[in-house]
Design a protein around this motif. Structure first.
Motif, mmCIF file in Angstrom:
data_model
loop_
_atom_site.group_PDB
_atom_site.id
_atom_site.type_symbol
_atom_site.label_atom_id
_atom_site.label_comp_id
_atom_site.label_asym_id
_atom_site.label_seq_id
_atom_site.Cartn_x
_atom_site.Cartn_y
_atom_site.Cartn_z
ATOM 1 N N ASN A 24 -19.948 30.478 41.471
ATOM 2 C CA ASN A 24 -20.122 30.494 40.014
ATOM 3 C C ASN A 24 -21.538 30.213 39.521
ATOM 4 N N ASP A 65 -29.495 29.676 28.966
ATOM 5 C CA ASP A 65 -29.007 29.966 27.607
ATOM 6 C C ASP A 65 -28.012 28.899 27.152
ATOM 7 N N ALA A 118 -29.270 34.749 33.876
ATOM 8 C CA ALA A 118 -28.858 36.030 34.451
ATOM 9 C C ALA A 118 -28.113 36.852 33.397
ATOM 10 N N SER A 119 -27.472 36.171 32.456
ATOM 11 C CA SER A 119 -26.713 36.880 31.420
ATOM 12 C C SER A 119 -27.616 37.593 30.428
ATOM 13 N N GLY A 136 -23.902 32.214 39.438
ATOM 14 C CA GLY A 136 -24.383 33.401 38.736
ATOM 15 C C GLY A 136 -25.129 34.385 39.626
ATOM 16 N N LYS A 137 -24.895 34.318 40.922
ATOM 17 C CA LYS A 137 -25.591 35.177 41.882
ATOM 18 C C LYS A 137 -25.311 36.659 41.633
ATOM 19 N N SER A 138 -24.032 36.979 41.464
ATOM 20 C CA SER A 138 -23.675 38.390 41.278
ATOM 21 C C SER A 138 -24.161 38.907 39.926
ATOM 22 N N THR A 139 -24.101 38.054 38.924
ATOM 23 C CA THR A 139 -24.610 38.440 37.602
ATOM 24 C C THR A 139 -26.105 38.755 37.701
HETATM 25 N N1 LIG Z 1 -23.885 31.628 29.926
HETATM 26 C C1 LIG Z 1 -24.185 32.166 31.106
HETATM 27 N N2 LIG Z 1 -23.193 32.503 31.948
HETATM 28 C C2 LIG Z 1 -23.537 33.053 33.150
HETATM 29 C C3 LIG Z 1 -24.880 33.271 33.517
HETATM 30 N N3 LIG Z 1 -24.893 33.814 34.751
HETATM 31 C C4 LIG Z 1 -23.594 33.938 35.128
HETATM 32 N N4 LIG Z 1 -22.765 33.488 34.162
HETATM 33 C C5 LIG Z 1 -21.296 33.444 34.198
HETATM 34 O O1 LIG Z 1 -20.883 32.581 35.243
HETATM 35 C C6 LIG Z 1 -19.703 33.067 35.885
HETATM 36 C C7 LIG Z 1 -19.934 33.265 37.358
HETATM 37 O O2 LIG Z 1 -20.854 34.315 37.543
HETATM 38 P P1 LIG Z 1 -20.969 35.098 38.922
HETATM 39 O O3 LIG Z 1 -22.145 35.993 38.817
HETATM 40 O O4 LIG Z 1 -19.651 35.706 39.314
HETATM 41 O O5 LIG Z 1 -21.300 33.869 39.897
HETATM 42 P P2 LIG Z 1 -21.412 33.867 41.507
HETATM 43 O O6 LIG Z 1 -20.137 33.286 41.995
HETATM 44 O O7 LIG Z 1 -22.568 32.970 41.818
HETATM 45 O O8 LIG Z 1 -21.642 35.271 41.962
HETATM 46 C C8 LIG Z 1 -19.327 34.362 35.152
HETATM 47 O O9 LIG Z 1 -18.365 34.064 34.163
HETATM 48 C C9 LIG Z 1 -20.661 34.777 34.519
HETATM 49 O O10 LIG Z 1 -20.474 35.552 33.356
HETATM 50 C C10 LIG Z 1 -25.926 32.899 32.588
HETATM 51 O O11 LIG Z 1 -27.111 33.051 32.793
HETATM 52 N N5 LIG Z 1 -25.503 32.357 31.409
#
Ligand SMILES: Nc1nc2c(ncn2[C@@H]2O[C@H](COP(=O)(O)OP(=O)(O)O)[C@@H](O)[C@H]2O)c(=O)[nH]1
Ligand SMILES: [Mg+2]
Length: 322
Positions: A32, A141, A169-170, A34-37
């Motif tokens: 969670n 953010d 990342a968002s 935000g790696k994939s984002t």
């Molecule tokens: N507010 C916010 N949410 C984010 C950001 N980056 C990722 N998220 C949220 O965090 C959650 C996990 O993101 P994901 O990319 O799946 O995380 P991963 O498990 O590291 O790949 C999702 O609900 C994303 O929308 C960011 O920069 N800001």
């Protein structure tokens, strides 16, 4: 990996003006973070699936970014967590091998969460990495500036990180700085892949992932974790410019199947509609999608099924499944 003479020549021509750099960058962190984002943001394309549920990413996802200054091959990885199933142990291996193989390692941290045991474990892991390390403080953010400075100070201790970059990342805030920091640390070299190539995964894996994303969106509690998607059949109907995709959604127990199917089949139908809409946009053609929910007891421990899922994700030269 196959190198194509003609494509190689085209890449050289395009990159002749500047020094070209080529290498790999791993995105590492807790579930969670935000790696994939971030991967999707950097590629300006939705390649990896994203959800608010932890452990969404199960494989190492390869994404390729080509710019005039060179080419980065990104490894998006499963989050580092305590493994409870054979599947999760494989997920950790995927993350660790990406860590060892990369030219640059980017640790992503959710800056909106308090520092915890899991973060301390990540720092220990970083200490064992020899390659240049960047710290990306993500989700700024959601964070007040006044909270960011102490966090940066805290992570500066120990001098592990060559740069600490606050990002979102968002929103894309800080993304350019991330790319500058990565490119600056890549070895000089010619891009290996066709500049048009975005990934090396077979299309049917990307399709299965997108279906799984819809399952994650529409289920709760243990169901998302107990679910896998396999594409059983893929039929192109060129005359109608249509593709027929038959996929199985695996669950571990009858109870989970009942939840997933829903009253009168309502939930699987709704998942199917969401997936079809997404796939039509992704594949740029009409899609006929049939989903079949199947119980495979303890599939997360089942070596045969895990091998099958692994085979589906296996890197090829991009495009079609082999
Ligand atoms: N507010 C916010 N949410 C984010 C950001 N980056 C990722 N998220 C949220 O965090 C959650 C996990 O993101 P994901 O990319 O799946 O995380 P991963 O498990 O590291 O790949 C999702 O609900 C994303 O929308 C960011 O920069 N800001
Ligand atoms: Mg992920």
């Amino acid at each position: 990996m196959v190198e194509d003479e003609e494509e190689g020549a085209a890449v050289e021509g395009a990159a002749a003006a500047t020094t070209s750099r080529y290498g790999t960058a791993a995105l590492i962190g807790r579930p969670n973070a935000g790696k994939s984002t971030l991967l999707n943001r950097l590629l300006a394309e939705k390649l990896a699936i994203v959800s608010e549920k932890p452990q969404t990413t199960r494989n190492r996802i390869v994404g390729i970014l080509t710019e005039p200054r060179g080419q980065v091959v990104f490894f998006d990885t499963p989050g580092i967590h305590r493994p409870l199933h054979r599947m999760n142990r494989l997920m950790l291996q995927e993350a660790e091998s990406a860590l060892q193989a990369a030219d640059v390692v980017c640790l992503l941290v959710d800056a909106a969460e308090p520092f915890g045991k899991g973060d301390a474990h990540m720092l220990e892991l970083m200490d064992r990495v020899k390659t240049p390390r960047l710290l990306l403080l993500n989700k700024i953010d959601l964070v007040k500036k006044s909270r960011l400075l102490p966090l940066i100070a805290q992570y500066s201790e120990g001098g592990r990180f060559e740069e600490i970059i606050p990002i979102s990342a968002s929103t894309g805030d800080g993304a350019e700085r991330v790319l500058d920091a990565i490119f600056a640390r890549l070895p000089e070299g010619q891009p290996l892949y066709d500049p048009e190539l975005l990934t090396l995964h077979p299309e049917r894996f990307l399709v299965a992932e997108r279906i799984r994303e819809k399952v994650l969106e529409q289920t709760q509690q243990e169901v998302p974790f107990a679910t896998a998607v396999l594409v059983d059949r893929w039929e192109e109907d060129a005359a109608k410019d249509l593709v027929r995709i038959y996929a199985s959604i695996l669950v571990e127990r009858e109870g989970q199947k009942k939840i997933l199917v829903g009253a009168g089949g309502s939930r699987v139908k709704s998942i199917g509609i969401a997936a079809r809409t997404d796939l039509e946009e992704f594949l740029e053609k009409k899609v006929h999608l049939e989903l079949h929910v199947r119980v495979e007891e303890r599939w997360r421990e089942n070596a045969r099924i895990l091998a099958e899922l692994e085979r589906e994700a296996r890197l090829g030269s991009g495009g079609e499944a082999e």
